[in-house]
Design a protein around this motif. Structure first.
Motif, short mmCIF file in Angstrom:
data_model
loop_
_atom_site.label_atom_id
_atom_site.label_comp_id
_atom_site.label_asym_id
_atom_site.label_seq_id
_atom_site.Cartn_x
_atom_site.Cartn_y
_atom_site.Cartn_z
N PHE A 154 0.86 -1.18 0.00
CA PHE A 154 0.00 0.00 0.00
C PHE A 154 0.90 1.23 0.00
O PHE A 154 2.10 1.12 -0.21
CB PHE A 154 -1.00 -0.04 1.17
N GLY A 155 0.33 2.41 0.21
CA GLY A 155 1.14 3.64 0.20
C GLY A 155 1.59 4.00 -1.20
O GLY A 155 0.97 3.60 -2.20
N SER A 156 2.71 4.73 -1.27
CA SER A 156 3.09 5.30 -2.56
C SER A 156 3.49 4.26 -3.61
O SER A 156 3.52 4.57 -4.79
CB SER A 156 4.22 6.32 -2.38
N ASN A 171 -0.31 3.87 -4.91
CA ASN A 171 -1.36 4.91 -4.99
C ASN A 171 -1.18 5.89 -6.14
O ASN A 171 -1.94 6.85 -6.28
CB ASN A 171 -1.50 5.65 -3.64
N CYS A 195 11.30 4.61 -3.77
CA CYS A 195 10.53 4.90 -2.55
C CYS A 195 10.35 3.62 -1.73
O CYS A 195 10.51 2.51 -2.24
CB CYS A 195 9.17 5.54 -2.87
N ASP A 200 5.49 0.00 1.54
CA ASP A 200 4.66 -0.24 2.71
C ASP A 200 3.88 -1.52 2.46
O ASP A 200 3.26 -1.68 1.40
CB ASP A 200 3.68 0.94 2.91
N GLY A 249 -5.15 1.91 5.78
CA GLY A 249 -4.03 2.41 4.97
C GLY A 249 -4.21 1.99 3.51
O GLY A 249 -3.92 2.76 2.60
N MET A 256 -6.98 4.01 2.05
CA MET A 256 -6.49 5.38 1.80
C MET A 256 -5.72 5.40 0.48
O MET A 256 -5.87 6.33 -0.32
CB MET A 256 -5.58 5.81 2.95
N SER A 257 -4.91 4.35 0.25
CA SER A 257 -4.16 4.28 -1.02
C SER A 257 -5.14 4.20 -2.18
O SER A 257 -4.90 4.76 -3.25
CB SER A 257 -3.25 3.05 -1.03
N ARG A 303 6.53 17.50 -3.88
CA ARG A 303 7.33 16.65 -2.98
C ARG A 303 8.82 16.94 -3.14
O ARG A 303 9.56 17.00 -2.16
CB ARG A 303 7.08 15.17 -3.30
N PHE A 322 2.92 12.02 2.68
CA PHE A 322 1.49 11.71 2.59
C PHE A 322 0.61 12.95 2.86
O PHE A 322 -0.21 13.31 2.01
CB PHE A 322 1.17 10.53 3.52
N ASN A 368 -8.04 13.62 8.31
CA ASN A 368 -7.89 12.32 7.68
C ASN A 368 -9.19 12.02 6.92
O ASN A 368 -10.25 11.93 7.53
CB ASN A 368 -7.63 11.25 8.76
N VAL A 387 -3.99 14.05 10.15
CA VAL A 387 -2.84 13.29 9.63
C VAL A 387 -1.52 14.02 9.83
O VAL A 387 -0.46 13.45 9.61
CB VAL A 387 -2.99 12.90 8.13
N1 CTP Z 1 -1.37 6.63 5.98
C1 CTP Z 1 -2.57 6.95 6.55
N2 CTP Z 1 -2.62 7.86 7.55
C2 CTP Z 1 -1.50 8.46 8.01
C3 CTP Z 1 -0.26 8.15 7.44
C4 CTP Z 1 -0.22 7.22 6.40
O1 CTP Z 1 -3.58 6.41 6.13
N3 CTP Z 1 -1.58 9.35 9.00
C5 CTP Z 1 -1.34 5.63 4.90
C6 CTP Z 1 -1.47 6.27 3.52
O2 CTP Z 1 -2.18 5.40 2.68
C7 CTP Z 1 -0.04 6.39 3.07
C8 CTP Z 1 0.52 5.10 3.65
O3 CTP Z 1 -0.09 4.97 4.91
O4 CTP Z 1 0.06 6.46 1.67
C9 CTP Z 1 2.01 5.03 3.78
O5 CTP Z 1 2.47 6.13 4.52
P1 CTP Z 1 3.87 6.79 4.17
O6 CTP Z 1 4.85 5.73 3.85
O7 CTP Z 1 4.19 7.75 5.25
O8 CTP Z 1 3.53 7.67 2.88
P2 CTP Z 1 3.59 7.32 1.35
O9 CTP Z 1 2.32 7.83 0.74
O10 CTP Z 1 3.90 5.88 1.13
O11 CTP Z 1 4.78 8.23 0.83
P3 CTP Z 1 6.37 7.89 0.75
O12 CTP Z 1 6.68 7.79 -0.69
O13 CTP Z 1 7.02 9.05 1.41
O14 CTP Z 1 6.61 6.62 1.51
#
Ligand code: CTP
Ligand code: MG
Length: 605
Positions: free
Chosen positions: A220-222, A225, A232, A235, A315, A318-319, A343, A363, A467, A475
């Motif tokens: 999940f995450g970046s 998404n 990167c 996650d 999470g 959210m992605s 960014r 994020f 959030n 967040v």
């Molecule tokens: N997330 C969330 N709420 C937060 C922080 C994170 O729901 N307060 C979820 C989001 O889906 C986010 C994911 O966790 O995309 C991963 O968080 P993070 O790794 O901090 O951000 P990324 O979007 O993955 O960005 P990066 O490329 O910096 O890792």
């Protein structure tokens, strides 16, 4: 964007957005979706994930000697199964790997059945995972060499441009919009990198699948998404999948279950398994007492740093939400391109950092960009509330603690009037972004993507970004007062800098370049640049000894003048005195020479 932002930036200058339109009219605009356009089919997050997971289930990564091992590997594997494609990459240790995708999952099983263990040692137990290595053929190698008509799909597929190359390319772009698009195109996650991320998830899933009845490990995450850049972090979330089949009350034979096996238990177990069972897992770190417990590890073979958490479906949802809104504006990555530029700017301004702390992270920064795109009479993005209103039965999702994560999943069902009626260029949007936040009332207001509008802050935390899936949460609650002040200052500076850059035309840090170059090294880099390019003078290039010894400062200066007259190649010399010895140093770059000369002269005085 037709909305006109006016702002007094930190120079005290009033800037009207209308002034910019003349400059912008000459820049190339990105593709914009109009009501009359035939809509592109939007591929839902679930469809993308299902396709990638299926792809990972029929893929393997094999460590090889070199890229030249391709033919041999191809003909060897073809004996067992049909190959769809082979991608080559190198990890940070310059070790070579081939990612092989077979036609079917059955094909892959056939190949795995024909794998073996290397060690005869009883203490070394191999793991049946998708990461393997290719042993040299026994006997005469020539005999084994097979002719192969196929070719690699990707060669050196994990490489991405160095900072200097990227900056050189950005230097040559025609407009700031082109620079923003280029930055996105050259640094976004590529197909091979996404494949590798799903393969790492698959490997952890295989390990944990041998301990739990029905677990799933998903990226999940970046990484998924739409806002991921090459290199990167990955996650991962480990979840217990309770399918209808698994919870069917008509089935009478039930697995015995271990009580108290929840909490951080699965994560601890996974950390141990990564240490003991996964050959590619290195530097396993348990951070189990955090609000969201995680296990960090580096996957050496895939060259990816990973953060694994447990039972964090919110999470993933959210992605999914970010993937949906990021794919909406119909610009072929326009929204994402803007996020990438912001960014990079934030990293260069040291607003974000690799380690977590009291500063903003990528994020919430992404949410700030998406919120900005929801503004104005013709917003590029709809509000989250609208997506929730449009949700249908199949969109209902519940995360842990009964958190409602329901919103419309299929953007094909959205009317075109709901978004994308805006033909502003990326350049315009970036400047508007900075201006929007330069005048945003961070003290009194919270950013709400649900409403698409600033709302009253529920508490006094310096930065409040609601959030979108859990509206009682902020967040950016970790952001300190000082960091929030820095954010405010930096958006003002960026607005001023970009506006000035648009007026002055192409200098050696024109447009986006001045915004994304690290501030700490900007001065030095500027000094060491070769001419108007982004190639830096190397230390070796910089100094060349001259046999001739000038007799006096006058001589030296005369010589310097003559040299510059006769030599059009910007070679310069500066006289320096080391102890009793006087010597002349040649500089290939006149800027450097004059700067060094200035420093020495100032010192002499
Ligand atoms: N997330 C969330 N709420 C937060 C922080 C994170 O729901 N307060 C979820 C989001 O889906 C986010 C994911 O966790 O995309 C991963 O968080 P993070 O790794 O901090 O951000 P990324 O979007 O993955 O960005 P990066 O490329 O910096 O890792
Ligand atoms: Mg991440």
């Amino acid at each position: 964007m037709s909305v006109l932002f006016q702002t007094v930036i930190n120079t005290g200058k009033l800037y009207s957005y209308r002034n910019l339109t003349k400059t912008i009219s000459s820049c190339s605009c990105v593709l914009v979706r109009k009501i009359s356009d035939v809509p592109r089919k939007f591929i839902t997050f679930d469809e993308v994930v299902a396709a990638r997971r299926a792809e990972a289930r029929r893929s393997l990564v094999v460590q090889v000697n070199s890229e030249g091992s391709f033919s041999e590997l191809h003909s060897y594997c073809s004996k067992y199964a049909d190959i769809k494609g082979i991608h080559h990459y190198k990890n940070i240790s310059e070790e070579h790997f081939m990612l092989i995708e077979f036609n079917t999952e059955e094909n892959l099983k056939d190949v795995l059945q024909n794998c073996c263990s290397h060690q005869k040692d009883i203490d070394v137990m191999s793991l049946q995972s998708p990461f393997l290595w290719f042993r040299a053929a026994p006997g005469n190698k020539d005999k084994q060499m097979a002719s192969c008509s196929a070719s690699l799909v990707t060669k050196d597929g994990s490489s991405f441009p160095s900072e200097d190359t990227l900056f050189e390319e950005l230097m040559g772009a025609a407009t700031v919009s082109d620079q923003i698009q280029l930055l996105y195109d050259r640094t976004k996650l590529n197909d091979l990198s996404v494949r590798l991320r799903y393969l790492v998830a698959r490997e952890v899933e295989i390990v944990m699948g041998s301990l739990y009845a029905n677990v799933e490990v998903r990226p999940f995450g970046s990484s998924v998404n739409g806002f991921g850049r090459m290199g990167c972090d990955l996650d991962l979330v480990l979840s217990n999948v309770l399918t209808d089949e698994m919870t069917d009350p008509s089935k009478r034979l039930v697995f015995q279950e271990k009580r108290g096996g929840g909490g951080s238990g699965p994560l601890e177990l996974c950390a141990g398994a990564l240490e003991l069972r996964v050959a590619g897992a290195r530097r396993v770190q348990r951070i189990l007492h955090a609000r969201v417990p995680i296990v960090k590890f580096a996957h050496h073979h895939a060259d990816i740093d990973c953060d694994l958490c447990h039972a964090n479906m919110s999470g993933v949802y959210m992605s999914e939400l970010l993937h949906l809104v990021g794919g909406l504006d119909g610009r072929g990555g326009g929204g994402a391109a803007l996020v990438f530029a912001v960014r990079r700017w934030a990293a260069a301004a040291a607003l974000t950092a690799a380690a977590p702390g009291r500063w903003i992270t990528n994020f919430p920064l992404t949410l700030l960009v998406l919120f900005f795109l929801q503004q104005g009479p013709q917003p590029l993005l709809p509000t989250v509330r609208y997506l929730v209103q449009k949700a249908e039965k199949e969109d209902i999702r519940k995360a842990e603690d009964n958190l409602n994560c329901t919103f419309l999943r299929d953007a094909n069902k959205l009317p075109l009037s709901a978004y994308s009626q805006n033909d502003a260029s990326l350049e315009t949007l970036l400047l508007q972004f900075f201006e929007f936040y330069a005048q945003f009332d961070f003290q009194g207001k919270a950013v709400s993507l649900n409403e698409g509008a600033a709302i009253r802050k529920p508490n006094a935390l310096p930065l409040y970004i609601v959030n979108p899936l859990e509206q009682s949460m902020n967040v950016s609650r970790n952001v300190s007062y000082e960091e929030c002040e820095r954010l405010k200052l930096e958006v003002r500076n960026a607005a001023w800098q970009l506006e000035a850059a648009l007026e002055t035309g192409k200098t050696d840090d024109w447009g986006l370049l001045g915004l994304i170059e690290k501030k700490t090294t900007r001065g030095l880099k500027k000094l060491l640049r070769v001419g108007n390019s982004h190639r830096l003078v190397s230390v070796k290039d910089l100094f060349t000894n001259d046999e001739e010894q000038p007799s006096s400062i006058k001589d030296k200066l005369e010589k310097l003048g003559k040299k510059s007259d006769r030599d059009s190649k910007t070679v310069r010399e500066v006289a320096v005195t080391t102890g009793d010895k006087k010597e002349r140093i040649k500089f290939k770059n006149s800027q450097v020479a004059s700067e060094v000369y200035r420093i020495r002269r100032d010192k002499m005085i």
